[in-house]
Design a protein around this motif. Structure first.
Motif, short mmCIF file in Angstrom:
data_model
loop_
_atom_site.label_atom_id
_atom_site.label_comp_id
_atom_site.label_asym_id
_atom_site.label_seq_id
_atom_site.Cartn_x
_atom_site.Cartn_y
_atom_site.Cartn_z
N VAL A 214 -12.42 -38.34 -32.99
CA VAL A 214 -11.06 -38.41 -32.48
C VAL A 214 -10.68 -37.09 -31.83
N GLY A 215 -10.34 -37.14 -30.56
CA GLY A 215 -9.88 -35.96 -29.85
C GLY A 215 -8.40 -36.05 -29.54
N ILE A 229 -20.46 -33.79 -27.08
CA ILE A 229 -21.69 -33.29 -27.70
C ILE A 229 -22.00 -34.06 -28.97
N MET A 230 -20.98 -34.31 -29.76
CA MET A 230 -21.19 -35.03 -31.02
C MET A 230 -21.52 -36.50 -30.77
N VAL A 231 -20.78 -37.12 -29.87
CA VAL A 231 -21.02 -38.54 -29.58
C VAL A 231 -22.44 -38.75 -29.08
N ALA A 232 -22.93 -37.83 -28.25
CA ALA A 232 -24.29 -37.96 -27.72
C ALA A 232 -25.34 -37.82 -28.81
N ALA A 233 -25.05 -37.04 -29.84
CA ALA A 233 -26.04 -36.77 -30.89
C ALA A 233 -25.99 -37.78 -32.04
N LEU A 234 -24.88 -38.48 -32.19
CA LEU A 234 -24.70 -39.40 -33.31
C LEU A 234 -25.31 -40.77 -33.01
N PRO A 235 -26.02 -41.38 -33.95
CA PRO A 235 -26.62 -42.69 -33.70
C PRO A 235 -25.60 -43.81 -33.53
N ASP A 236 -24.46 -43.72 -34.21
CA ASP A 236 -23.46 -44.79 -34.19
C ASP A 236 -22.07 -44.15 -34.15
N SER A 237 -21.52 -44.00 -32.94
CA SER A 237 -20.23 -43.30 -32.83
C SER A 237 -19.32 -43.96 -31.81
N THR A 238 -18.03 -43.73 -31.99
CA THR A 238 -17.00 -44.23 -31.08
C THR A 238 -15.99 -43.12 -30.85
N TYR A 239 -15.57 -42.92 -29.61
CA TYR A 239 -14.58 -41.90 -29.31
C TYR A 239 -13.19 -42.52 -29.21
N HIS A 240 -12.21 -41.85 -29.76
CA HIS A 240 -10.79 -42.24 -29.68
C HIS A 240 -10.00 -41.01 -29.25
N GLU A 241 -8.83 -41.21 -28.65
CA GLU A 241 -8.02 -40.07 -28.24
C GLU A 241 -6.56 -40.27 -28.62
N VAL A 242 -5.97 -39.20 -29.15
CA VAL A 242 -4.55 -39.18 -29.48
C VAL A 242 -3.82 -38.56 -28.30
N PRO A 243 -2.86 -39.27 -27.69
CA PRO A 243 -2.17 -38.74 -26.51
C PRO A 243 -1.09 -37.72 -26.88
N ALA A 244 -0.69 -36.95 -25.89
CA ALA A 244 0.44 -36.01 -26.02
C ALA A 244 0.28 -35.11 -27.23
N ALA A 245 -0.90 -34.50 -27.36
CA ALA A 245 -1.15 -33.67 -28.54
C ALA A 245 -2.14 -32.56 -28.23
N GLY A 246 -1.88 -31.39 -28.85
CA GLY A 246 -2.83 -30.30 -28.83
C GLY A 246 -3.72 -30.36 -30.05
N GLY A 256 0.71 -41.10 -33.55
CA GLY A 256 -0.50 -41.40 -32.81
C GLY A 256 -1.74 -41.28 -33.68
N VAL A 257 -1.77 -40.25 -34.52
CA VAL A 257 -2.89 -40.09 -35.45
C VAL A 257 -2.94 -41.27 -36.42
N THR A 258 -1.79 -41.64 -36.96
CA THR A 258 -1.74 -42.77 -37.89
C THR A 258 -2.22 -44.05 -37.22
N ALA A 259 -1.80 -44.28 -35.98
CA ALA A 259 -2.21 -45.50 -35.26
C ALA A 259 -3.72 -45.55 -35.08
N VAL A 260 -4.32 -44.42 -34.71
CA VAL A 260 -5.77 -44.38 -34.53
C VAL A 260 -6.47 -44.64 -35.86
N LEU A 261 -6.03 -43.99 -36.93
CA LEU A 261 -6.66 -44.18 -38.23
C LEU A 261 -6.48 -45.61 -38.72
N ARG A 262 -5.31 -46.19 -38.52
CA ARG A 262 -5.10 -47.58 -38.94
C ARG A 262 -6.04 -48.51 -38.20
N SER A 263 -6.19 -48.31 -36.90
CA SER A 263 -7.09 -49.15 -36.12
C SER A 263 -8.53 -49.04 -36.63
N ILE A 264 -8.97 -47.81 -36.92
CA ILE A 264 -10.32 -47.61 -37.43
C ILE A 264 -10.50 -48.26 -38.79
N LEU A 265 -9.54 -48.05 -39.69
CA LEU A 265 -9.66 -48.59 -41.03
C LEU A 265 -9.57 -50.10 -41.07
#
Length: 271
Positions: A214-215, A229-246, A256-265
Motif C-alpha cells: 500500500v502506497g 521494487i517490492m512488487v517485482a520481488a514478491l511471488p504474490d503481491s498486489t499494489y493499492h494506493e491511498v489518495p491525498a496522503a503523504g 482512505g487507509v481504512t477503506a483499503v484495509l477493509r477491501s483487503i480483509l
C-alpha cells in the motif's frame, strides 16, 4: 458500527508488551512505525469491527518496556513473532513503514504464523542518505535535551503530512509521548539503518503468503519506486494506493487507509 478498544499487557520474552484489541473475528495484528505507538491505529480499530484487531507498542515505544534492546532487526522481528505466538496465533499482519519491514521479515521467517501480509509506506532497502539520517537522529536522541528531541520530531513529521497540516502539532505531541526518553527510537532507528548494508529485498522471494503493498499518492519518503521494487520481488503481491496522503497516510487520510484495509480483509475472508 464501531468497536471499543481494550488495553492489555502481556509478557513476551524480556518485554512487558502493551497492546489494544478490538472487534470480533479473525485476528489482524497492526504494527506501527518509527516514533509512533499503537494509538496510530485507533481509527482502524474503531471501524474494522468484523475482525479482531491487535495493535501493540514496539520495544521501548509507547507503553512497552525497552528490555535488553540490541538495536537489531532480528530482535524486533522476534518480538513480533513472540507476540503473535503468545496472543493471536496465525494472523494477517499489517505494518506501516518500520512496521511493514518487520511484517515482511516475519512472513519470510515464519510462514506458519502469517496468513497474509499488508505493508503500508514500506521499503525493503534503506539508502545511504536515509542511513545517515538515522545515525544523526540516534545521536540526538542519545545526547539531546527533551526540547531538542521534540524539535527534531517536529522537523521530521512536517514533510510527512501533506493534507492534514492543521494536525501537525497534535501529531508531533503524540510522537513525543510515544518516543519518551528515546531508547525505543534509538533501538528501532538502529535496526532500520542496518537495512542499508543488509537489504530485505533478497528475502522477499521467500514469502509465500499474499502480500498487499500500500502506497500513498504523495509519499516522498517511500515513493512508488519503493513499492515497485517490492512488487517485482514478491511471488504474490498486489499494489493499492491511498489518495491525498503523504507518508503519514493514517494522519492525512485515515478513512482512505481504512477503506483499503477493509477491501483487503474482506477479500481474505472470501478466499
Amino acid at each position: 458500527m464501531s468497536s471499543a478498544r481494550t488495553d492489555r499487557t502481556v509478557e513476551v520474552g524480556d518485554l512487558s508488551v502493551a497492546y489494544s484489541e478490538a472487534g470480533e473475528g479473525r485476528p489482524v495484528v497492526l504494527v506501527h512505525g518509527l516514533a509512533e505507538d499503537r494509538s496510530t491505529w485507533a481509527v482502524q480499530q474503531r471501524e474494522l469491527t468484523g475482525w479482531r484487531t491487535y495493535a501493540y507498542d514496539l520495544r521501548g515505544l509507547g507503553d512497552t518496556s525497552l528490555g535488553s534492546a540490541d538495536g537489531t532487526l532480528d530482535q524486533l522481528v522476534a518480538d513480533l513473532v513472540g507476540f503473535v505466538e503468545t496472543v493471536t496465533g496465525p494472523a494477517v499482519l499489517v505494518g506501516f513503514s518500520l512496521g511493514g519491514t518487520l511484517v515482511l521479515r516475519a512472513a519470510a521467517d515464519r510462514p506458519d504464523l502469517v496468513t497474509r501480509a499488508v505493508v503500508l509506506g514500506t521499503s525493503s532497502v534503506v539508502g545511504r542518505t536515509a542511513a545517515a539520517f538515522y545515525g544523526e537522529r540516534i545521536a540526538l536522541m542519545e545526547s539531546g535535551s527533551a526540547q531538542e528531541r521534540a524539535a527534531a520530531l517536529h522537523e521530521d513529521t512536517a514533510p510527512a503530512i501533506v493534507t492534514a497540516t492543521d494536525r501537525l502539532d497534535e501529531v508531533v505531541a503524540a510522537r513525543v509521548r510515544a518516543v519518551g526518553e528515546g531508547g525505543g527510537y534509538v533501538n528501532a532507528a538502529s535496526a532500520m539503518a542496518s537495512i542499508n548494508q543488509s537489504p530485505l529485498t533478497p528475502r522477499l522471494g521467500e514469502i509465500r503468503c499474499p502480500v498487499d503493498v500500500v502506497g500513498a499518492s504523495d509519499d516522498s519518503f517511500c515513493p512508488r519506486k519503493a513499492a515497485d521494487i517490492m512488487v517485482a520481488a514478491l511471488p504474490d503481491s498486489t499494489y493499492h494506493e491511498v489518495p491525498a496522503a503523504g507518508h503519514l497516510m493514517n494522519v492525512d487520510n485515515p478513512d482512505g487507509v481504512t477503506a483499503v484495509l477493509r477491501s483487503i480483509l474482506e477479500g481474505t475472508d472470501q478466499t
